[in-house]
Design a protein around this motif. Structure first.
Motif, PDB file in Angstrom:
ATOM      1  N   ALA A  11      85.776  16.470  16.651  1.00  0.00           N
ATOM      2  CA  ALA A  11      87.125  15.977  16.989  1.00  0.00           C
ATOM      3  C   ALA A  11      87.118  14.462  17.103  1.00  0.00           C
ATOM      4  CB  ALA A  11      87.573  16.600  18.318  1.00  0.00           C
ATOM      5  N   PRO A  12      88.246  13.798  16.726  1.00  0.00           N
ATOM      6  CA  PRO A  12      88.305  12.340  16.868  1.00  0.00           C
ATOM      7  C   PRO A  12      88.397  11.949  18.346  1.00  0.00           C
ATOM      8  CG  PRO A  12      90.400  13.179  16.089  1.00  0.00           C
ATOM      9  CD  PRO A  12      89.469  14.351  16.093  1.00  0.00           C
ATOM     10  N   LEU A  13      87.835  10.793  18.667  1.00  0.00           N
ATOM     11  CA  LEU A  13      87.919  10.299  20.041  1.00  0.00           C
ATOM     12  C   LEU A  13      89.355   9.911  20.381  1.00  0.00           C
ATOM     13  CD1 LEU A  13      84.650   8.149  20.320  1.00  0.00           C
ATOM     14  CD2 LEU A  13      85.129  10.323  21.458  1.00  0.00           C
ATOM     15  N   GLU A  14      90.086   9.299  19.430  1.00  0.00           N
ATOM     16  CA  GLU A  14      91.473   8.893  19.650  1.00  0.00           C
ATOM     17  C   GLU A  14      92.282   9.373  18.439  1.00  0.00           C
ATOM     18  OE1 GLU A  14      92.203   4.847  20.937  1.00  0.00           O
ATOM     19  OE2 GLU A  14      90.077   4.641  21.466  1.00  0.00           O
ATOM     20  N   ALA A  15      93.083  10.383  18.721  1.00  0.00           N
ATOM     21  CA  ALA A  15      93.885  10.947  17.625  1.00  0.00           C
ATOM     22  C   ALA A  15      94.871   9.911  17.082  1.00  0.00           C
ATOM     23  CB  ALA A  15      94.650  12.180  18.128  1.00  0.00           C
ATOM     24  N   GLY A  16      95.014   9.868  15.828  1.00  0.00           N
ATOM     25  CA  GLY A  16      95.927   8.926  15.181  1.00  0.00           C
ATOM     26  C   GLY A  16      95.304   7.586  14.861  1.00  0.00           C
ATOM     27  N   LYS A  17      94.199   7.254  15.534  1.00  0.00           N
ATOM     28  CA  LYS A  17      93.545   5.967  15.266  1.00  0.00           C
ATOM     29  C   LYS A  17      92.265   6.129  14.451  1.00  0.00           C
ATOM     30  CE  LYS A  17      95.246   3.557  19.370  1.00  0.00           C
ATOM     31  NZ  LYS A  17      94.855   2.761  20.564  1.00  0.00           N
ATOM     32  N   ALA A  18      91.683   7.311  14.497  1.00  0.00           N
ATOM     33  CA  ALA A  18      90.404   7.533  13.799  1.00  0.00           C
ATOM     34  C   ALA A  18      90.622   7.568  12.293  1.00  0.00           C
ATOM     35  CB  ALA A  18      89.780   8.841  14.261  1.00  0.00           C
ATOM     36  N   PRO A  19      89.693   7.080  11.499  1.00  0.00           N
ATOM     37  CA  PRO A  19      89.783   7.172  10.038  1.00  0.00           C
ATOM     38  C   PRO A  19      89.630   8.619   9.596  1.00  0.00           C
ATOM     39  CG  PRO A  19      87.624   6.355  10.663  1.00  0.00           C
ATOM     40  CD  PRO A  19      88.418   6.448  11.933  1.00  0.00           C
ATOM     41  N   ALA A  20      89.967   8.853   8.380  1.00  0.00           N
ATOM     42  CA  ALA A  20      89.789  10.209   7.838  1.00  0.00           C
ATOM     43  C   ALA A  20      88.314  10.592   7.924  1.00  0.00           C
ATOM     44  CB  ALA A  20      90.275  10.255   6.405  1.00  0.00           C
ATOM     45  N   PHE A  21      88.028  11.798   8.402  1.00  0.00           N
ATOM     46  CA  PHE A  21      86.629  12.231   8.586  1.00  0.00           C
ATOM     47  C   PHE A  21      85.961  12.520   7.249  1.00  0.00           C
ATOM     48  CE2 PHE A  21      83.428  15.564   9.196  1.00  0.00           C
ATOM     49  CZ  PHE A  21      82.577  14.894  10.061  1.00  0.00           C
TER      50      PHE A  21
END
Length: 525
Positions: A458-468
């Motif tokens: 899971a991203p640490l900050e949704a909406g700010k993380a780059p595409a995985f």
């Protein structure tokens, strides 16, 4: 000496002396007897030679009684005795004569120490039941002891210590019971013992310590020695050969040749058989030192010792493996010839150097050669073998040897260092197998990418993380010195978290071992 005191046989010798004619008294019966005093009188000038005469003492077939005492005498004529027999030892200490030729004679011995002979000294086909003494004698011509037998069991049978010979010393088929000693002698020609037999069990069969010889030392073919043969300190301007010889001194040194100087070849092969040790420590051979087709046996001891020996070329291809240790420590062997079929089981190579190997073989075979040493871990034999491979341009074989060296060294380290060594070995082969790091990286990258593609963190900050991206996320974890922005933006959970920890640790281990291995490899260049 009055003429009317002479026997008919003695008168015949007396009358023939001025002309130098040979007197053959063998047809007489009973055995013709000549008193030693009569011969001494002739040799000391009892008969005046007429102008034009060429006096000489030439007698065949006589029994010479009493002591022939010519000590410190000046004998101006040749002495030629054939098939004569002495009942007492002739004494010629300090005597000076032109030529002394004894052929087929028998005597209880012969004492001629300090004698000076302007020509040849011949004692051929003779039988002496006591010692021949030629200490410090000066002989301008050849010394001929061919086909003679001299017996003095347990004592010195032939003593020529410090003798000076202006020609050859010829001992073909000589038989000696006791020690043949000529230490410190000087020989202008060759020293030939072809077919000779020297017997002194448990003692010194031949003592040629510090002999100087301008010609060959020839002990082949057919030379036999029971007891120790000593050539230590000897030097020759030519060669030494033991081809076809047989040396026997069980349980001890059969050939002691320490600090010998040989201008050409030292040939100890081609049929040489040795029961006992060979010691050539510190010897200097100008060209080839050969044991080709020899049989060397000293079970339980050192069969061959070449400590600090120097040669331009060395041939160790014996007929069978050396029975006993082969000690080559500190030797400089030049071009080395050997064969896996005859490698000694106990081979000591500490500080041994060689310019090249005539049969380099694969590194795996040569490593078996090095492992025959019994002295524990020693780096120099590995480094010498590496140098030989690199001179041939075989860099892969050189790296294999260096890797084996590190593995051997690892066995001597404390437990933590051994564990770290295993890690370095498995990961990059101590820097000598750099492709392993790439294979480990690819394997771990594939595992991580597959796992995280199925279970994306899971991203640490949704909406700010780059595409995985599973591939670059795994690469971020593995490579500690660069970042693609994936690892700080996502937080794995559960099994993914433990896998991430493992990948980070593996990345640091790979980086550390690669750095250590490359540093080690570069330091050895």
């Amino acid at each position: 000496m009055h003429l009317d005191e002479l026997t008919p046989c003695e008168r015949q010798v007396w009358n023939s002396f001025p002309k130098g004619r040979t007197v053959d008294v063998r047809s007489g019966s009973p055995e013709p007897v000549i008193r030693a005093g009569v011969l001494a009188a002739l040799l000391l000038g009892a008969v005046d030679a007429a102008p034009g005469d060429r006096p000489a003492l030439r007698v065949t077939g006589a029994l010479i009684t009493d002591i022939l005492d010519l000590r410190f005498a000046e004998i101006p004529v040749p002495v030629v005795l054939t098939d004569c027999r002495f009942d007492q030892t002739p004494l010629l200490q300090g005597a000076s004569t032109r030529e002394l030729l004894l052929t087929g004679c028998g005597a209880p011995g012969l004492a001629a120490d300090g004698a000076q002979i302007d020509g040849r000294f011949v004692l051929s086909g003779c039988r002496l039941t006591g010692p021949l003494v030629l200490n410090r004698a000066r002989i301008q011509g050849d010394v001929n002891l061919c086909d003679t037998a001299i017996t003095a069991p347990g004592a010195t049978a032939v003593s020529a210590v410090g003798a000076d010979v202006g020609g050859d010393v010829l001992c073909t088929n000589l038989v000696v019971e006791g020690t043949f000693r000529l230490s410190g002698a000087s020989i202008a020609g060759e020293f030939d013992l072809e077919g000779a037999t020297l017997t002194n069990p448990g003692g010194h069969a031949l003592d040629a310590y510090r002999v100087q010889c301008n010609g060959d030392f020839t002990f082949h073919p057919g030379f036999r020695a029971e007891g120790r043969v000593i050539l230590s300190g000897a030097s020759t301007s030519s060669a030494i050969g033991f081809c076809g010889a047989r040396l026997s001194n069980p349980g001890s040194i059969a050939l002691e040749a320490v600090d010998v100087g040989v201008a050409r070849n030292f040939d100890l092969g081609r049929g040489l058989t040795v029961d006992g040790g060979i010691q050539l420590d510190g010897s200097r051979i100008g060209t080839v030192l050969s044991f080709r087709d020899a049989e060397l046996a000293h079970s339980g001891g050192t069969a061959l010792s070449l400590n600090l020996t120097q040669a331009r070329e060395t041939d160790l291809r014996t007929t069978t493996p050396v029975d006993g240790a082969a000690d080559l420590r500190g030797a400089q062997l030049g071009i080395l010839h050997d064969s896996p079929e005859t490698w000694p089981a106990d081979l000591r190579l500490s500080e041994t150097t060689y310019d090249s190997l005539s049969a380099p073989l694969a590194a795996t075979e040569r490593l078996e050669w090095l492992r025959r040493g019994t002295g524990g871990y020693l780096p120099q034999p590995y480094e010498q073998l590496v140098a030989a491979y690199r001179r041939l341009g075989h860099e892969d074989e050189a790296r294999t040897v260096l890797l084996a060296k590190q593995r051997h060294r690892r066995t001597t380290l404390p437990l933590p260092a051994r564990l770290w060594g295993h890690v370095q070995d498995a990961s990059v082969g101590y820097g000598y197998r750099p492709l392993r790091a790439g294979l480990w990286l690819m394997a771990l990258l594939a595992v991580g990418a597959l796992f995280f593609s199925l279970r994306a963190p899971a991203p640490l900050e949704a909406g700010k993380a780059p595409a995985f991206n599973a591939f670059f996320y795994t690469l971020d974890l593995l490579v500690p010195v660069i970042t693609f922005g994936q690892e700080p933006a996502f937080a794995p959970r559960g099994a993914g978290q433990w896998l991430a920890y493992g990948l980070v640790a593996a990345g640091w281990i790979l980086a550390t071992t690669v750095t250590a291995g490359i540093s080690r490899a570069l330091s050895r260049q």
